[in-house]
Design an enzyme around this catalytic site. Structure first.
Site, PDB file in Angstrom:
ATOM      1  N   TRP A 107       6.114  33.724  38.734  1.00  0.00           N
ATOM      2  CA  TRP A 107       6.798  33.798  40.069  1.00  0.00           C
ATOM      3  C   TRP A 107       6.694  35.306  40.753  1.00  0.00           C
ATOM      4  CZ3 TRP A 107      11.858  35.522  42.330  1.00  0.00           C
ATOM      5  CH2 TRP A 107      11.837  35.096  43.892  1.00  0.00           C
ATOM      6  N   LYS A 167      14.268  30.370  18.021  1.00  0.00           N
ATOM      7  CA  LYS A 167      14.393  30.013  19.557  1.00  0.00           C
ATOM      8  C   LYS A 167      15.220  29.118  19.569  1.00  0.00           C
ATOM      9  CE  LYS A 167      10.982  28.017  22.783  1.00  0.00           C
ATOM     10  NZ  LYS A 167       9.789  27.424  23.166  1.00  0.00           N
ATOM     11  N   TRP A 192       3.123  27.084  41.688  1.00  0.00           N
ATOM     12  CA  TRP A 192       3.304  28.319  41.994  1.00  0.00           C
ATOM     13  C   TRP A 192       3.230  29.054  43.448  1.00  0.00           C
ATOM     14  CZ3 TRP A 192       6.832  30.144  39.086  1.00  0.00           C
ATOM     15  CH2 TRP A 192       6.698  29.559  37.724  1.00  0.00           C
ATOM     16  N   ASP A 230      13.233  24.137  42.663  1.00  0.00           N
ATOM     17  CA  ASP A 230      11.806  23.834  42.605  1.00  0.00           C
ATOM     18  C   ASP A 230      11.830  22.309  42.521  1.00  0.00           C
ATOM     19  OD1 ASP A 230       9.080  24.312  42.405  1.00  0.00           O
ATOM     20  OD2 ASP A 230       9.228  25.525  40.522  1.00  0.00           O
ATOM     21  N   LYS A 266      17.431  22.362  21.402  1.00  0.00           N
ATOM     22  CA  LYS A 266      18.552  21.267  21.790  1.00  0.00           C
ATOM     23  C   LYS A 266      18.457  20.472  20.361  1.00  0.00           C
ATOM     24  CE  LYS A 266      19.287  21.041  26.539  1.00  0.00           C
ATOM     25  NZ  LYS A 266      18.744  20.486  27.844  1.00  0.00           N
ATOM     26  N   PRO A 287      13.422  29.543  42.421  1.00  0.00           N
ATOM     27  CA  PRO A 287      13.862  28.496  42.526  1.00  0.00           C
ATOM     28  C   PRO A 287      13.951  27.874  41.199  1.00  0.00           C
ATOM     29  CG  PRO A 287      11.782  28.143  43.399  1.00  0.00           C
ATOM     30  CD  PRO A 287      12.145  29.716  43.303  1.00  0.00           C
ATOM     31  N   GLN A 340       8.188  35.281  34.193  1.00  0.00           N
ATOM     32  CA  GLN A 340       7.958  35.180  35.298  1.00  0.00           C
ATOM     33  C   GLN A 340       6.941  36.228  35.933  1.00  0.00           C
ATOM     34  OE1 GLN A 340       8.679  32.664  37.175  1.00  0.00           O
ATOM     35  NE2 GLN A 340      10.044  31.557  35.522  1.00  0.00           N
TER      36      GLN A 340
END
Ligand SMILES: [Zn+2]
Ligand SMILES: [Zn+2]
Length: 1010
Positions: free
Chosen positions: A615, A648, A575, A133, A651, A94, A611
């Site tokens: 996850w 990286k 988690w 999530d 924004k 999610p 992850q």
């Protein structure tokens, strides 16, 4: 005469090729496709896209496909259709909808679309339930910022219920943007009934998971030294901590600890966290390490012998004695701060401020003496317990020094804006008291909060843990069964993390999350753990409709001892919730038991490499505890998408193009194929380039579309029979079968780049060799023409099927065009077809054709070396040391533009030689071709299409045109789509004109449209 005929054929070929080449070049700006495409031309530009890249027609075509899928519910059909092989289970990790999807999400989404589409075509049912999530710090921090909160106390004062309501309201703020982008990307997912970690059924399943682990003795409360975030005021797990390491500059200090029974003699201890010195209660030495006492001026210092040279450099010191660490053990020293030492009531006061032996002491840096503050480090806490040392925790979890530490009260020990300010104050204080030996700048890797970026502090506190260390044998054995792509993650990043895993801290001192289902009696300290709503309802006599903190905390239960039970106020690590998704997405075990049995474990999952420690890891740990096996069998791990400059994506810096802009401009297929062929599919980094997407569009989509557009006028009927007699037909069919094999094998190995790259290569072979060499056949008549058309149609259909998982839009369009469906209501989709199986492969034809193309390359290189353009027909060429059948020789002759071709010898190095002598006849042939090329160039610059006819006016400085016979003039007209070629001056303005030099004569050419 024979050579004239041969050349006529060559000329025709040349004409069609040059027109088509021109078409390729103008394709981006010219869209014959459909009237329904919105007319948005080259206006969208950003600095990331080349000026020469006007918006192509393909995004519009993709919208049409999306419409078809939606109207005809093709995704739904792909789930409900017959699945002879049963379920192929996919679990979706999610994402948070607190921001719009970024490239990392797109990469993941592409993988999560390609693999299920492939297995659907292989005859499986692949359900794709979306998940969100919802809980945790990401959304809490947003709301805190919105409300202008500075500390955790602000939330409590505001009201946890109001705070949680605000989180609930905002957490899916961007869900619609997600839906738009995911749909536009071509990803099929069921977003209409997603699982959400904040929903009651989901949260109840999380409790059931918790209880099952608790009942197995796999959950316990412990008092540990842990990293905490002083701003968020909560403990963090090992993986959260590992996410936030950054290099920072700190101040280290060597403090002087005066021996109680030897005034003037100081033990030196080094620390990189001077703020912990207030809590110092012991010094540790290595029992077997050699120490010395050195004298400098009036003071004496005790430190490890091997550190003397470093610390005293060129100073005039005298070593007055040498001793083992064990001889120092037991000596008492004066505390450098006495805020706590003067409190005789402090527990274990008597054992404080003495020298102890510890095996973690080294002499690599520092002084060979370690300062011990049990509240602020794991080794320290263990040593404190072992020796029953006093425990001084002079700050709260908020990092603020308590009032007892008079001079420093109220200071924050690691403030985010100036993280070493308190250390500076401590060092100044020590210097004032003459207890500072030295200070130095110190650069080290230091953990920060993954969410709010505040430097973490190591802090002893109570927390609830999953006993991963007990689970490890099961988890390691289960991990053996998982297939990783790329394979190295298995024993590398994942295996190592799992091997080194420690107990998992699952309690958080926060608000918007699932709650710890534990109540504790205030009188007898008994615990009661709940695994379902029903259990809590029974114990409380209340109707429970929500499991969030604000609802649960007021619920008190009565204990069998007569006391009152209150909930442990902590919430669960998020988690723990996302790691419970295999059970919770089905509200298992309260519902869907059979379905759960059918869908555990997953055949496939995919996420980013970050992850690996989150996850993937938590799914695995929970499944190891609950099911004693792995939660997933195959996993693709993708890398990170960086900006084009390798930095990286940011924004703030705007150093990358908006994903929606890319989708709008180049289309989803181009983006998909670009990313799929890239190393980002194998856990490596990719510097994203819009030019790369454009190149992918050209090399794949446009080239393929041009093949189809060439075939389209001939596609009068569907040809299922596909006999292959012509060597080109045999070749392309074998090649397409080989392609099916390669793509299938790569997909079975979950190696997506290896599945996609051969498709690009195949499209290139199909276009630049098969079609180019077959064009004469298309123009001809009879059985050979029919065969060429049948083979082209068959190959395009195979290609549509093979492309379907990767470039689902162009594959669908192609399929509909080839079958004549044209997106009619109720017509079928390429995505509902069976995956093709490879037929026979004639490897000899493939080998021979490879040789043919090699010979052509050598021949073209020889022309190049001799400086003779390809348009100049040559008398002959010779192939040395290879023999080929006549069919192949014809192909080479046409391609090299020679009148005759011979082979000599069969062993030794392959080479090609040309007869470069130009006879007047050959020169005239060459001039003809130059004229055709020049006029077709004028047509292109004037923007004419195949439908336009022209008149050509030519003027020549001598007799070139007089040397052509009438037949040649007719041919020139045919090949340039001209009504006529006329000598003389043009009275009116021309559409386009040029001058060229042919056979040492100046020729001027002008064209007008008729
Ligand atoms: Zn934080
Ligand atoms: Zn009790």
């Amino acid at each position: 005469m024979t050579h004239i005929q041969k050349n006529k054929k060559n000329r025709q070929l040349f004409f069609t090729y040059s027109i088509l080449t021109n078409l390729c070049q103008v394709f981006l700006t010219f869209r014959p496709f459909s009237a329904t495409i919105p007319s948005q031309e080259a206006n969208i530009k950003s600095s990331f896209m080349a000026d020469s890249a006007p918006k192509s027609q393909f995004p519009g075509m993709e919208e049409e496909v999306l419409q078809f899928w939606q109207t005809n519910q093709i995704f739904e059909q792909s789930i409900t259709k017959d699945a002879p092989h049963g379920d192929y289970v996919f679990y979706d990790g999610p994402p948070f909808a607190t921001g719009t999807p970024h490239y990392g999400h797109l990469v993941g989404s592409i993988i999560k679309d390609v693999v299920p589409r492939f297995w659907t075509m292989k005859g499986y049912r692949v359900e794709r339930k979306w998940g969100w999530d919802c809980h945790g710090l990401p959304i809490e921090n947003i709301i805190e910022k919105d409300l202008g909160f500075k500390t955790k106390q602000d939330i409590v004062s505001y009201g946890v219920d109001k705070f949680n309501a605000a989180c609930r309201e905002r957490v899916l703020e961007y869900a619609e943007d997600w839906q738009k982008t995911i749909t536009r990307l071509g990803r099929w997912a069921d977003m209409t009934s997603p699982y959400r970690t904040m929903d009651l059924p989901y949260m109840e399943s999380v409790w059931s998971v918790f209880k099952k682990l608790y009942d197995q003795g796999l959950i316990y409360e412990g008092y540990r030294s842990m990293y905490v975030c002083p701003r968020c005021e909560t403990t963090l797990s090992q993986s959260e901590v590992s996410e936030g390491y950054r290099d920072i500059k700190d101040l280290s200090a060597i403090a002087k600890f005066e021996l109680a029974d030897d005034p003037g003699t100081f033990v030196l201890a080094w620390t990189t966290t001077p703020w912990t010195l207030i809590a110092n209660v012991a010094l540790a030495v290595g029992a077997d390490i050699d120490y010395v006492t050195v004298e400098l001026a009036t003071e004496r210092f005790v430190l490890a012998k091997s550190r003397v040279a470093d610390l005293f450099k060129d100073q005039a010191i005298t070593i007055i004695n040498e001793l083992k660490g064990s001889e120092l053990v037991g000596k008492k020293y004066q505390p450098v701060f006495d805020y706590y030492a003067q409190d005789q009531a402090l527990k274990n006061h008597a054992s404080g401020w003495q020298i102890l032996a510890a095996d973690f002491v080294t002499t690599e840096d520092g002084t060979g003496v370690v300062h011990i503050a049990p509240a602020f480090g794991e080794d320290d806490l263990n040593l404190g317990k072992a020796y029953e040392l006093p425990f001084i925790q002079h700050l709260g979890m908020d990092g603020i020094i308590k009032s007892e530490a008079g001079d420093f009260a109220g200071l924050s020990v690691k403030p985010i804006d100036d993280h070493s300010s308190t250390d500076v104050a401590i060092i100044k204080y020590l210097a004032g008291k003459k207890l500072l030996f030295s200070k130095a700048k110190y650069e080290h890797s230091y953990p920060h909060c993954w969410r709010c970026d505040t430097p973490l502090i190591n802090y002893a506190t109570g927390s609830w843990f999953v006993k991963v260390t007990d689970l490890k044998p099961t988890a390691l054995a289960a991990a053996e069964t998982i297939n990783w792509s790329p394979a190295h993650i298995k024993d590398g990043r994942f295996g190592q993390w799992l091997t080194g895993a420690r107990d998992w801290s699952i309690s958080r001192q926060r608000f918007w999350a699932s709650c710890l289902p534990i109540w504790k009696c205030g009188s007898c300290s008994k615990f009661q753990v709940f695994g379902s709503i029903a259990e809590l309802e029974e114990a409380s006599g209340l109707k429970i409709t929500d499991l969030h903190k604000d609802t649960l905390d007021p619920i008190e239960l009565s204990c069998s001892c007569g006391g009152q039970m209150k909930r442990i106020p902590d919430v669960l690590d998020c988690w723990f919730e996302s790691g419970s998704m295999p059970y919770a997405q089905l509200h298992y075990p309260f519902e869907n038991q059979e379905k759960f049995n059918q869908t555990f474990p997953a055949k496939f999952i995919a996420e980013g490499q970050d992850q690996t420690r989150t996850w993937f890891y938590y799914l695995h740990i929970i499944a190891s505890g609950l099911m004693q096996k792995a939660a997933f069998q195959n996993v693709i791990v993708n890398g990170i998408v960086l900006a084009e400059d390798g930095k990286k994506m940011s924004k703030k810096l705007k150093n990358y193009p908006d994903p929606n802009e890319i989708l709008d401009h180049y289309g989803a297929d181009a983006l998909r194929l670009y990313l799929l062929a890239s190393p980002v599919m194998q856990a490596e980094n990719l510097s994203f380039s819009a030019k790369g997407v454009e190149e992918s569009l050209r090399k794949n989509i446009m080239l393929l579309w041009n093949i189809y557009k060439f075939y389209e006028p001939y596609a009068t009927e569907l040809r299922d029979e596909c006999p292959a007699e012509h060597v080109l037909d045999k070749w392309i069919i074998s090649l397409s079968h080989q392609l099916v094999n390669e793509v299938t094998e790569a997909m079975l190995a979950y190696d997506l780049p290896s599945a996609v790259r051969p498709i690009t290569k195949f499209i290139d072979d199909f276009s630049t060799w098969y079609l180019r060499r077959s064009r004469d056949r298309f123009k001809g008549a009879g059985a050979d023409k029919d065969q060429a058309l049948a083979v082209t149609s068959h190959t395009l259909r195979t290609l549509a099927l093979v492309l379907a998982p990767f470039a689902p839009f162009i594959a669908e369009t192609l399929w509909h065009k080839l079958l004549g469906h044209n997106f009619a209501q109720g017509s079928t989709s390429v995505h509902l077809q069976a995956w093709p199986s490879a037929g026979d492969i004639d490897t000899q034809v493939i080998e021979d054709m490879k040789l043919v193309r090699q010979i052509v390359e050598l021949g073209l290189a020889a022309r190049d070396k001799a400086g003779i353009k390809i348009r100049q027909t040559l008398a002959s060429a010779q192939i040395h040391n290879r023999q080929l059948a006549a069919d192949y020789l014809e192909l080479i002759k046409d391609e090299l533009n020679v009148l005759s071709l011979t082979c000599a010898g069969s062993a030794g190095d392959l080479s090609v030689t040309l007869d470069t002598v130009l006879t007047p006849e050959l020169e005239l042939l060459g001039a003809e071709r130059e004229l055709v090329r020049a006029v077709n160039g004028l047509r292109k610059s004037a923007g004419l299409t195949i439908a336009d006819r022209i008149t050509v006016y030519y003027q020549s400085s001598s007799d070139l045109f007089a040397r052509f016979d009438a037949q040649v003039i007719t041919e020139l007209a045919e090949q340039t789509l001209s009504q006529s070629w006329q000598a003389g001056e043009l009275a009116e303005p021309s559409l386009a004109s040029t001058e060229l030099n042919l056979l040492n004569q100046t020729i001027s050419l002008k064209i007008i449209k008729v």
